[in-house]
Design a protein around this motif. Sequence first.
Motif, short mmCIF file in Angstrom:
data_model
loop_
_atom_site.label_atom_id
_atom_site.label_comp_id
_atom_site.label_asym_id
_atom_site.label_seq_id
_atom_site.Cartn_x
_atom_site.Cartn_y
_atom_site.Cartn_z
N SER A 36 13.61 -55.73 12.55
CA SER A 36 13.39 -56.89 13.41
C SER A 36 14.23 -58.09 13.00
O SER A 36 13.82 -59.23 13.19
N GLY A 37 15.40 -57.82 12.44
CA GLY A 37 16.34 -58.91 12.20
C GLY A 37 16.98 -59.34 13.50
O GLY A 37 16.53 -58.98 14.60
N ALA A 38 18.07 -60.09 13.40
CA ALA A 38 18.72 -60.60 14.61
C ALA A 38 19.17 -59.49 15.54
O ALA A 38 18.95 -59.55 16.76
N LEU A 54 11.72 -61.07 11.97
CA LEU A 54 12.75 -62.06 11.65
C LEU A 54 12.56 -62.56 10.21
O LEU A 54 12.28 -63.73 9.96
N PRO A 55 12.70 -61.66 9.24
CA PRO A 55 12.29 -61.96 7.86
C PRO A 55 12.96 -63.16 7.21
O PRO A 55 12.37 -63.76 6.31
N VAL A 56 14.18 -63.52 7.64
CA VAL A 56 14.85 -64.65 6.98
C VAL A 56 14.41 -65.99 7.55
O VAL A 56 14.76 -67.04 7.01
N ILE A 82 7.93 -70.31 12.45
CA ILE A 82 8.78 -69.98 13.60
C ILE A 82 8.66 -68.51 13.95
O ILE A 82 8.56 -68.14 15.13
N ALA A 83 8.65 -67.65 12.93
CA ALA A 83 8.53 -66.21 13.17
C ALA A 83 7.20 -65.86 13.84
O ALA A 83 7.13 -64.99 14.71
#
Length: 479
Positions: free
Chosen positions: A195-197, A223-225, A230-231
Amino acid sequence: MANLYDIIVIGGGPGGYVAAIRAAQLGFRAAVVEREHLGGICLNWGCIPTKALLRSAEIYHYMEHAKDYGLSAQGIGFDAAAIVQRSRGVSGRLNGGVGMLLKKNKVDVIWGEAAITKPGEVVVTATKKPAMQPQTPAPKGILEPGTYQAKHIIIATGARPRVLPGIEPDGKLIWTYFEAMVPQAMPKSLLVMGSGAIGMEFASFYRTLGAEVTVVEVLPQILPVEDAEIATLARKRFEKQGMKIFTGAKVTKVEKSANSVTATVDDGKGGTQTITAERMISAVGVVGNIENLGLEKLGVKIERGVIVTDGLGRTNVPGIYAIGDVAGAPMLAHKAEHEGVICVETIKGLHTHPMDKAKIPGCTYCNPQIASVGLTEAKAKEQGYDIRVGRFPFVGNGKAIALGEPDGLVKTIFDKKTGQLLGAHMIGAEVTELIQGFVIAMNLETTEEELIHAVFPHPTLSETMHESVMDAYGRVIHI
C-alpha cells in the motif's frame, strides 16, 4: 578521440539525462548510455503514464457525479484500450522530448548495455530485451555499442519491481506496474499487495473504474511513510469508495487458476483467509539495478542492494559516482534529478553540499491525493522535539467547497522552541501541487511568524496551508 568523454552517464532516466545535460551546460563532453528508453521508468512506465491513467479515471469519476455540479450526463462509459493508448501516447511524446533535449545540449546517446571494465572505461554491448519490459528501438543517430572512455562515470541505472519468492509476477495473472499500466481488459476484481504510492495509485485507478479492489499491507498502516493521522483519513476515504483494506496482514501463498488468483492471507492475529481476484498487483517496493555493471570487480561498496555514496554522488572508488534509485532511498524521480545536478557540479568543483533528504517531498496521486514533506508527528516526538501541531480541514475552505472537494486536511508540525517548520502533511484535492509551498518554506528556514504574516490569495486551496499554520499557534480563523 571520438570515444573519449569527460563524463559518461549510465542510464537515461530522470537522474541520468538531467546529469548529462547539466554536465554539458558546464562545458563537459558528455554521453548517456541507455539500453531501452530515454526518460527511464518514470517517464515510460511510472510517474508520467500513471498520471495519465489517473487523469482518465478522475474525469470518469466527475462524469459519474455530474449531477452534483448541476450537470447531466447519460450513457457514461469508458474504453480501456483508449485509456491505455492515451497514456502510452503521453509517454511517447515525452520520450521524444528527452531525446531532443539531449541533442540540443550536444549530449551523445550510446544505445546498449554498459559495464565498467575498469575506472575510466565503459564497454557497451547490444541491448538484450528484458523479460518484463517492451523494448524501445534505438532512435536514429544514436552511437553504436563499443568501448568508451571517460574520467568520470555516473551510474544512474534506476530500479525495478521487487519480487517476493513464491509470488513471482507472471505477466498474466500476477502483475507488476508494467502490466498494470497496459491491461488488455479491465479486471472485475483486483488484489493489491502493498500500500505504498504505487499500490495505492493503482488501487485508486482500478476502483474508480469499477473493479472490486482489496489491498493487503504487511505494516500496521497503509501508506507507511506518511503521517499516521493522514494515513487514517486516507483509509477511511478508500473504504468509503468500496475498497477492502487489510493491514498487519501478509500474503503467504498464491494459487492460480485459468483466469484468477486465490491468495492465502495471514491476518496477523493468528487467523487466515482466502481472497480470490481476477488479477493481482505486486507492489512491494523496488530494488536497485546494480547487476552486470562490474561493480563487484571494481570494489564499489554496496549495502542493502544499493550503491553507497558520500551524499555528493561519489562512491568509494575514485571516478565512479551513483545517483537516483540505485543510490538509495527515497526512490523518487525529483530526488534523482537533484542528485544528478549535485554530482556533476561537485565534479566541476563548484560549491555543493549533500541534499537534505528530510526536505524531499513525497506525493501519492490517488483519490484523494496525498503529499508530505519533513517529519511526521511521531518522528518529531521520537527525535525529542517539543512540538506545536496545526490542522485545518478542507471543509472550512471556500474554494474546496466550490470545487465540491470538502474532504481534506492540512497538518503542520513546528518546533515549539524555535518556530521551525518540521513537517507538513496533506490529504485532499490538488495537494500534490500545494506541497511545494511548504518545501520552499523549509528550505528558506521560514518560521511560523513569517508564514502567518504571508498573504495567501483568496479564494484558493492554499489558504488551508495558511490556516493550518495559524492553528498551530492558536490563531486559526475559519474553524
